[in-house]
Design a protein around this motif. Structure first.
Motif, PDB file in Angstrom:
ATOM      1  N   ILE A 159      -5.009  55.138  -7.420  1.00 35.38           N
ATOM      2  CA  ILE A 159      -4.564  56.251  -8.273  1.00 35.38           C
ATOM      3  C   ILE A 159      -5.748  56.957  -8.943  1.00 35.38           C
ATOM      4  N   GLY A 160      -6.966  56.571  -8.569  1.00 33.92           N
ATOM      5  CA  GLY A 160      -8.150  57.252  -9.103  1.00 33.92           C
ATOM      6  C   GLY A 160      -8.509  56.852 -10.520  1.00 33.92           C
ATOM      7  N   ALA A 161      -8.042  55.653 -10.948  1.00 33.84           N
ATOM      8  CA  ALA A 161      -8.378  55.154 -12.286  1.00 33.84           C
ATOM      9  C   ALA A 161      -9.540  54.163 -12.150  1.00 33.84           C
ATOM     10  N   PRO A 162     -10.740  54.521 -12.605  1.00 31.21           N
ATOM     11  CA  PRO A 162     -11.872  53.608 -12.436  1.00 31.21           C
ATOM     12  C   PRO A 162     -11.602  52.268 -13.120  1.00 31.21           C
ATOM     13  N   HIS A 163     -11.900  51.179 -12.418  1.00 29.69           N
ATOM     14  CA  HIS A 163     -11.712  49.859 -13.034  1.00 29.69           C
ATOM     15  C   HIS A 163     -13.023  49.330 -13.569  1.00 29.69           C
ATOM     16  N   SER A 164     -12.883  48.461 -14.549  1.00 28.61           N
ATOM     17  CA  SER A 164     -14.054  47.771 -15.062  1.00 28.61           C
ATOM     18  C   SER A 164     -13.687  46.305 -15.141  1.00 28.61           C
ATOM     19  N   VAL A 165     -14.189  45.532 -14.175  1.00 28.90           N
ATOM     20  CA  VAL A 165     -13.835  44.119 -14.124  1.00 28.90           C
ATOM     21  C   VAL A 165     -14.785  43.354 -15.046  1.00 28.90           C
ATOM     22  N   VAL A 166     -14.205  42.506 -15.880  1.00 28.10           N
ATOM     23  CA  VAL A 166     -15.011  41.669 -16.766  1.00 28.10           C
ATOM     24  C   VAL A 166     -14.806  40.228 -16.301  1.00 28.10           C
ATOM     25  N   PHE A 167     -15.899  39.541 -15.993  1.00 26.20           N
ATOM     26  CA  PHE A 167     -15.854  38.168 -15.507  1.00 26.20           C
ATOM     27  C   PHE A 167     -15.015  37.297 -16.445  1.00 26.20           C
ATOM     28  N   GLY A 168     -14.115  36.485 -15.876  1.00 30.67           N
ATOM     29  CA  GLY A 168     -13.187  35.655 -16.647  1.00 30.67           C
ATOM     30  C   GLY A 168     -13.851  34.646 -17.574  1.00 30.67           C
ATOM     31  N   GLY A 169     -15.159  34.454 -17.447  1.00 28.01           N
ATOM     32  CA  GLY A 169     -15.853  33.502 -18.326  1.00 28.01           C
ATOM     33  C   GLY A 169     -16.434  34.164 -19.561  1.00 28.01           C
ATOM     34  N   PHE A 170     -16.312  35.485 -19.665  1.00 28.86           N
ATOM     35  CA  PHE A 170     -16.857  36.163 -20.839  1.00 28.86           C
ATOM     36  C   PHE A 170     -15.944  35.976 -22.047  1.00 28.86           C
ATOM     37  N   SER A 171     -16.548  36.029 -23.226  1.00 27.03           N
ATOM     38  CA  SER A 171     -15.821  35.793 -24.474  1.00 27.03           C
ATOM     39  C   SER A 171     -15.016  37.024 -24.896  1.00 27.03           C
ATOM     40  N   ALA A 172     -14.161  36.827 -25.917  1.00 29.35           N
ATOM     41  CA  ALA A 172     -13.361  37.925 -26.480  1.00 29.35           C
ATOM     42  C   ALA A 172     -14.272  39.041 -26.987  1.00 29.35           C
ATOM     43  N   GLU A 173     -15.366  38.632 -27.607  1.00 25.94           N
ATOM     44  CA  GLU A 173     -16.330  39.570 -28.161  1.00 25.94           C
ATOM     45  C   GLU A 173     -16.921  40.452 -27.034  1.00 25.94           C
ATOM     46  N   ALA A 174     -17.359  39.786 -25.965  1.00 27.93           N
ATOM     47  CA  ALA A 174     -17.972  40.503 -24.837  1.00 27.93           C
ATOM     48  C   ALA A 174     -16.935  41.400 -24.163  1.00 27.93           C
ATOM     49  N   LEU A 175     -15.706  40.899 -24.042  1.00 23.93           N
ATOM     50  CA  LEU A 175     -14.633  41.684 -23.429  1.00 23.93           C
ATOM     51  C   LEU A 175     -14.357  42.928 -24.271  1.00 23.93           C
ATOM     52  N   ARG A 176     -14.284  42.744 -25.591  1.00 22.57           N
ATOM     53  CA  ARG A 176     -13.981  43.863 -26.477  1.00 22.57           C
ATOM     54  C   ARG A 176     -15.058  44.959 -26.388  1.00 22.57           C
ATOM     55  N   THR A 177     -16.320  44.545 -26.382  1.00 21.47           N
ATOM     56  CA  THR A 177     -17.412  45.531 -26.284  1.00 21.47           C
ATOM     57  C   THR A 177     -17.240  46.378 -25.033  1.00 21.47           C
ATOM     58  N   ARG A 178     -16.896  45.730 -23.925  1.00 23.49           N
ATOM     59  CA  ARG A 178     -16.758  46.443 -22.651  1.00 23.49           C
ATOM     60  C   ARG A 178     -15.514  47.338 -22.647  1.00 23.49           C
ATOM     61  N   ILE A 179     -14.417  46.825 -23.218  1.00 23.49           N
ATOM     62  CA  ILE A 179     -13.186  47.638 -23.312  1.00 23.49           C
ATOM     63  C   ILE A 179     -13.461  48.900 -24.124  1.00 23.49           C
ATOM     64  N   ASP A 180     -14.148  48.730 -25.242  1.00 16.67           N
ATOM     65  CA  ASP A 180     -14.435  49.874 -26.115  1.00 16.67           C
ATOM     66  C   ASP A 180     -15.363  50.865 -25.427  1.00 16.67           C
ATOM     67  N   ASP A 181     -16.406  50.350 -24.791  1.00 11.80           N
ATOM     68  CA  ASP A 181     -17.393  51.246 -24.194  1.00 11.80           C
ATOM     69  C   ASP A 181     -16.779  52.090 -23.087  1.00 11.80           C
ATOM     70  N   VAL A 182     -15.865  51.471 -22.335  1.00 16.27           N
ATOM     71  CA  VAL A 182     -15.281  52.179 -21.200  1.00 16.27           C
ATOM     72  C   VAL A 182     -14.019  52.962 -21.631  1.00 16.27           C
ATOM     73  N   GLY A 183     -13.499  52.661 -22.824  1.00 11.29           N
ATOM     74  CA  GLY A 183     -12.304  53.332 -23.334  1.00 11.29           C
ATOM     75  C   GLY A 183     -11.049  52.993 -22.548  1.00 11.29           C
ATOM     76  N   ALA A 184     -10.897  51.714 -22.176  1.00 10.86           N
ATOM     77  CA  ALA A 184      -9.782  51.314 -21.304  1.00 10.86           C
ATOM     78  C   ALA A 184      -8.423  51.571 -21.953  1.00 10.86           C
ATOM     79  N   LYS A 185      -7.484  52.105 -21.158  1.00  4.33           N
ATOM     80  CA  LYS A 185      -6.116  52.324 -21.642  1.00  4.33           C
ATOM     81  C   LYS A 185      -5.232  51.121 -21.340  1.00  4.33           C
ATOM     82  N   LEU A 186      -5.667  50.365 -20.334  1.00  2.00           N
ATOM     83  CA  LEU A 186      -4.866  49.233 -19.870  1.00  2.00           C
ATOM     84  C   LEU A 186      -5.791  48.049 -19.612  1.00  2.00           C
ATOM     85  N   VAL A 187      -5.282  46.831 -19.904  1.00  2.00           N
ATOM     86  CA  VAL A 187      -5.998  45.615 -19.497  1.00  2.00           C
ATOM     87  C   VAL A 187      -5.091  44.873 -18.523  1.00  2.00           C
TER      88      VAL A 187
END
Ligand code: 6R9
Length: 658
Positions: A159-187
């Motif tokens: 559907i043309g929605a760029p994904h940003s995969v975060v390795f399952g071993g990363f922490s909540a903190e690391a996940l949040r930084t990446r979600i914010d930086d990419v502006g994800a609408k969905l996880v």
């Protein structure tokens, strides 16, 4: 030549392993490719783009480099990456071919065909649309390594929605930084995954990540894997299987521009802030599929290919999802760790699924060496016909062991150099052509121009060391750093103006082979995972007891490099530590803190509490001296230290166990 590049240069190995005539005769990669790329590089890439990728609309121009270093490849072309990975194979009548033999860590199996994938990606694409996702919206994926994770990535691409995969071993903190930086609408996540013999929760990490402050995330899709108890936010959280079931079963893939963003993948740079590496569609798919075909020598009708990387890393993106699926290959995808439930797990999987091509990392190979050859020798590995290595330099000893013990002394071994930024393989032997040299990635692939240069950017003579650079744009190159064009220019294109600087040191031998020695910046490579010293330092100083921290990478027999941290405690913590004598406890507390901030992969192997850190007069920490300490070497030149007695203090403190 930098001091560090020189002292990490690998020893030159003289043995050479030409391909067998039988292998060469059937190989996908031939000398002819080098000849054609040499004649006309752009025409060569245009040929590969039309050969490997199905375009809805053909491109008009091969490369637009007018806004360098922001490249446009296959300009005017339109395509859909998910169509290329799935639908085209069903249309070609090979829908019943297995795309994935999934092996779960607890022992569950599932064979997923291309036709099954077709059903899954269509429903998933519609489920995403039902949740309000549109082309250009971004999606964070935090999932176990399963076919559903692949389907999630492909549904986004569809559907043309760029994904940003975060390795399952990363922490909540690391996940949040990446979600914010990419502006994800969905996880898209899972309830959990199986790792190291036990269920490991994922969803609570997502909940923790989303708990603090405003977020761009509107919905969370949850794949059921471990069936463990999880929290649920009504209205925000949805089960993946229910959403897919409710969704329309058919979805027409839309054709997107060749330069439409396909994904953003975060990787460590030299600062504490990870970089969102942006890849687009047409060029990326072309080089991923081309290299997978000629370097891994995949024959999709007969091979069973297994790339052991998690989809959370670029290797999983290019060589589990986009490359092999574009080729229509049959793969193994494994969820867990190599020692579960026993140390022969990989070899049991190879035997059971008759794996023909195995692609893994030197750190895994060195671990298997440590466990002993008698383990793989208990299994029938005769199906294997090609072995690959990626992620870090492979020492000749490990290379030879890999070929002898795993490859029965017969298989070619391809040592492939590339990066998250390069998107696909850049330097490697071509298995049917190149006489392999253990420990060297050897030569750029056809169509890529890589060189070893000196401080002034001039190509070095044979027999000398320098910096690894790429002098011409390539189709799968990064198109930038998400939201930070300046960092892209400064980080990669300014050390040698107009030339891509990879951050690696390398050496050119007398025969013209390239030997990559490793990073020459503040990026560490631990078990093939990239981490910056600054990232770990800032995690350490965020702990209440730490005043200052310096992190270095020390050589390690198994993991390549190991993280070694030097910390100065805050005054009150020093007093407290003295009173209760909590040395070991404190170190454990700090290691866990780093795991909580970044993820377990970033836990320092060693933490040394020191009274001072060695600094230059301008206040720069001299990591070189700390590396000397960490590797138990005699100290190098200390004359630029502001206070030379600091090193005596550190050495004395370490000797007394403080
Ligand atoms: C694909 C991947 C990239 C860094 C790279 C280099 C090191 C990767 C290598 C290698 C020597 C090889 N590296 N492959 N060093 N020989 N065959 O690993 O991407 O995670 O971005 O790491 O890994 O130092 O610069 P990424």
């Amino acid at each position: 030549m930098s001091e560090q590049a020189a002292d990490t240069a690998v020893l030159v190995e003289e043995r050479s392993f030409p391909p067998s005539p039988e292998f060469a005769a059937a190989a996908n990669g031939t000398q002819d490719l080098f000849d054609r790329a040499g004649e006309d590089r752009l025409a060569f890439w245009a040929e590969q783009a039309r050969r490997y990728v199905k375009w809805d609309k053909d491109f008009e121009e091969v490369l637009d480099w007018s806004d360098a270093p922001f490249a446009k490849w296959f300009v005017g072309g339109k395509l859909n990456a998910c169509y290329n990975a799935v639908d085209r194979h069903v249309e070609a009548g090979i829908g019943d071919r297995v795309a994935f033999h999934f092996v779960g860590e607890p022992g569950d199996h599932e064979a997923v065909t291309y036709a099954d994938m077709h059903v899954r990606v269509q429903r998933a694409a519609n489920a995403l649309i039902d949740l309000g996702l549109r082309a250009g919206d971004t999606v964070a994926i935090y999932m176990p390594n399963t076919p559903d994770a692949v389907a999630a990535m492909l549904a986004c691409a569809r559907i043309g929605a760029p994904h940003s995969v975060v390795f399952g071993g990363f922490s909540a903190e690391a996940l949040r930084t990446r979600i914010d930086d990419v502006g994800a609408k969905l996880v898209i996540t899972g309830d959990g995954l199986y790792r190291k013999g036990a269920p490991y929760a994922l969803k609570p990490v997502v909940d923790e990540a989303l708990a603090s402050g405003e977020t761009t995330v509107e919905n969370v899709l949850v794949v059921q894997r471990t069936k463990q108890e999880i929290g649920w936010v009504e209205g925000r959280d949805h089960w993946w299987h229910e959403a897919l079931e409710a969704a329309d079963p058919t979805h027409e893939p839309e054709a997107f521009d060749s330069e439409h963003p396909l994904y953003i993948l975060y990787t460590s740079g030299t600062t504490g802030k990870p970089k969102g590496i942006l890849h687009t569609t047409g060029g990326y798919l072309t080089q991923a599929a081309f290299t997978n075909h000629v370097v891994h020598d995949i024959h999709p009708e007969t091979d069973v290919y297994w790339c052991t990387a998690d989809i959370g890393w670029v290797t999983g993106h290019s060589y589990t999802v986009y490359g092999p699926m574009t080729l229509g290959a049959t793969q193994v995808i494994y969820e867990g760790t190599p020692d579960q439930p026993h140390k022969g797990r990989f070899w049991e999987i190879v035997q059971e699924h008759k794996v023909t091509i195995l692609y893994t990392a030197p750190t895994a190979i060195r671990t298997f060496m440590k466990w002993g050859r008698d383990i793989p020798e208990q299994f029938d590995l005769s199906s294997l016909r090609l072995l690959g290595s990626v992620g870090e330099p492979i020492n000749p000893e490990a290379w030879i062991w890999y070929r002898d013990v795993i490859g029965g002394g017969q298989t070619p071994v391809v040592d492939t150099w590339w990066q998250t930024e390069t998107g696909a393989i850049m330097i490697t032997p071509i298995p049917g052509v190149t006489a392999a040299r253990p420990g060297s990635a050897q030569h750029p692939i056809p169509g890529v121009s890589a060189l070893v240069v000196d401080d002034e950017g001039r190509p070095v003579e044979r027999g000398s060391a320098g910096y690894l650079v790429v002098t011409e744009p390539w189709p799968s190159m990064l198109r930038g750093i998400w939201g930070d064009p300046q960092r892209f220019k400064d980080g990669y294109w300014s050390r040698f103006p107009g030339i891509y600087f990879a951050g690696d040191g390398a050496r050119l031998d007398e025969d013209g082979n390239i030997w990559i020695s490793g990073r020459i910046d503040d990026v560490m490579n631990v078990s093939g995972h990239r981490l910056s010293t600054a990232e770990v330092e800032s995690a350490l100083v965020s702990h209440a007891k730490v005043a200052e921290a310096a992190v270095v990478a020390a050589s390690d027999e198994v993991t390549g490099q190991a993280i070694c941290a030097f910390v100065i405690l805050r005054q009150d913590a020093v007093e407290e530590a003295d009173e209760v004598g909590e040395g070991a406890e404190l170190v454990a507390e700090l290691r866990n803190h780093v795991a909580h901030e970044i993820g377990s992969i970033a836990k320092p192997k060693k933490i040394m509490v020191v009274a001072e850190l060695p600094k230059t007069r301008s206040g720069k920490i001299m990591r070189r001296l700390l590396r000397d300490v960490a590797e138990h070497r005699e100290l190098g030149d200390v004359t630029t230290l502001a206070d030379a007695s600091v090193m005596n203090l550190i050495s004395a403190g370490i000797a007394s166990g403080k």
